[in-house]
Scaffold this motif. Structure first.
Motif, mmCIF file in Angstrom:
data_model
loop_
_atom_site.group_PDB
_atom_site.id
_atom_site.type_symbol
_atom_site.label_atom_id
_atom_site.label_comp_id
_atom_site.label_asym_id
_atom_site.label_seq_id
_atom_site.Cartn_x
_atom_site.Cartn_y
_atom_site.Cartn_z
ATOM 1 N N ASN A 28 5.967 -5.742 -8.093
ATOM 2 C CA ASN A 28 4.860 -5.020 -8.711
ATOM 3 C C ASN A 28 4.189 -4.149 -7.645
ATOM 4 O OD1 ASN A 28 3.318 -6.791 -7.178
ATOM 5 N ND2 ASN A 28 2.381 -7.823 -8.912
ATOM 6 N N ASP A 29 3.078 -3.526 -7.992
ATOM 7 C CA ASP A 29 2.385 -2.641 -7.041
ATOM 8 C C ASP A 29 1.925 -3.383 -5.795
ATOM 9 O OD1 ASP A 29 2.780 -0.460 -8.663
ATOM 10 O OD2 ASP A 29 0.769 -0.519 -9.555
ATOM 11 N N GLU A 30 1.471 -4.628 -5.958
ATOM 12 C CA GLU A 30 1.021 -5.407 -4.791
ATOM 13 C C GLU A 30 2.164 -5.577 -3.784
ATOM 14 O OE1 GLU A 30 -1.917 -8.773 -6.523
ATOM 15 O OE2 GLU A 30 0.061 -8.628 -7.490
ATOM 16 N N GLY A 32 4.886 -3.775 -3.642
ATOM 17 C CA GLY A 32 5.256 -2.451 -3.175
ATOM 18 C C GLY A 32 4.374 -1.991 -2.026
ATOM 19 N N GLN A 33 3.075 -2.266 -2.123
ATOM 20 C CA GLN A 33 2.153 -1.902 -1.038
ATOM 21 C C GLN A 33 2.456 -2.689 0.220
ATOM 22 O OE1 GLN A 33 -1.736 -2.464 -2.741
ATOM 23 N NE2 GLN A 33 -1.625 -0.576 -3.928
ATOM 24 N N SER A 34 2.763 -3.961 0.085
ATOM 25 C CA SER A 34 3.079 -4.802 1.239
ATOM 26 C C SER A 34 4.349 -4.328 1.939
ATOM 27 C CB SER A 34 3.236 -6.262 0.801
ATOM 28 O OG SER A 34 3.677 -7.055 1.872
#
Length: 178
Positions: A28-30, A32-34
């Motif tokens: 998810n986006d979380e 992906g940011q990591s």
């Protein structure tokens, strides 16, 4: 000083092999940011021979217009730890030994990020060369496949420096050597 870092997708039962078959339902986006932050902190990749051969067989043949990561993968500096590979053909690739990595850490630049290469990650941990291990622990038991620490027979103490729980139940765990 540069850091040598590694980021791996891992299941509850320690499997790191073929995450493309089990990890995507949790992306998810979380996450992906990591993953993106780890990639942005690095200006070079460190690969084992098997991962290098997989990537070198794929990325140079990808159209950057259709595969956005192709340009970054092909243009980045790549170091390959191997005792059997003699002449890497993928652009910007240099063969190195484990002994060479201490000098690379002392040089200028951003982090050196291990991509895949679970066997190399374990070797780096054993030799005290891995500065940071980022595990994205997925809430799934895969059952079979290469496990990260299958071949480890000695203790390797680590210190948990950061932990984050994503909304999917994935744990983002960052370790350094104790």
């Amino acid at each position: 000083m540069r850091k040598i870092t590694a980021g791996l997708f891992i299941s509850l039962d320690g499997v790191v092999e073929a995450p493309d078959t089990w990890h995507f339902p949790y992306f998810n986006d979380e996450m992906g940011q990591s993953v993106g932050a780890q990639m942005q902190a690095a200006d070079a990749m460190l690969l084992g021979r098997h991962t290098y051969e997989e990537f070198a067989g794929y990325w140079p043949h990808q159209d950057p217009e259709k595969e956005p990561m192709a340009e970054a993968m092909n243009n980045s500096t790549k170091y390959v730890v191997s005792t059997t590979l003699t002449s890497p053909s993928w652009q910007n690739t240099e063969l190195v030994s484990l002994a060479d990595l201490a000098a690379l850490r002392e040089g200028p630049g951003g982090n050196i990020s291990v991509v895949g290469s679970a066997t190399l990650v374990v070797s780096l941990l054993r030799e005290g060369l891995l500065d940071e291990l980022n595990l994205l622990l997925h809430p799934i038991v895969v059952g079979s496949g290469k496990r990260l620490f299958d071949d480890v027979r000695e203790q390797i103490p680590l210190t948990l420096t950061t932990s984050t729980t994503f909304s999917t139940g994935v744990l983002n765990l960052i370790y350094t050597r104790a």
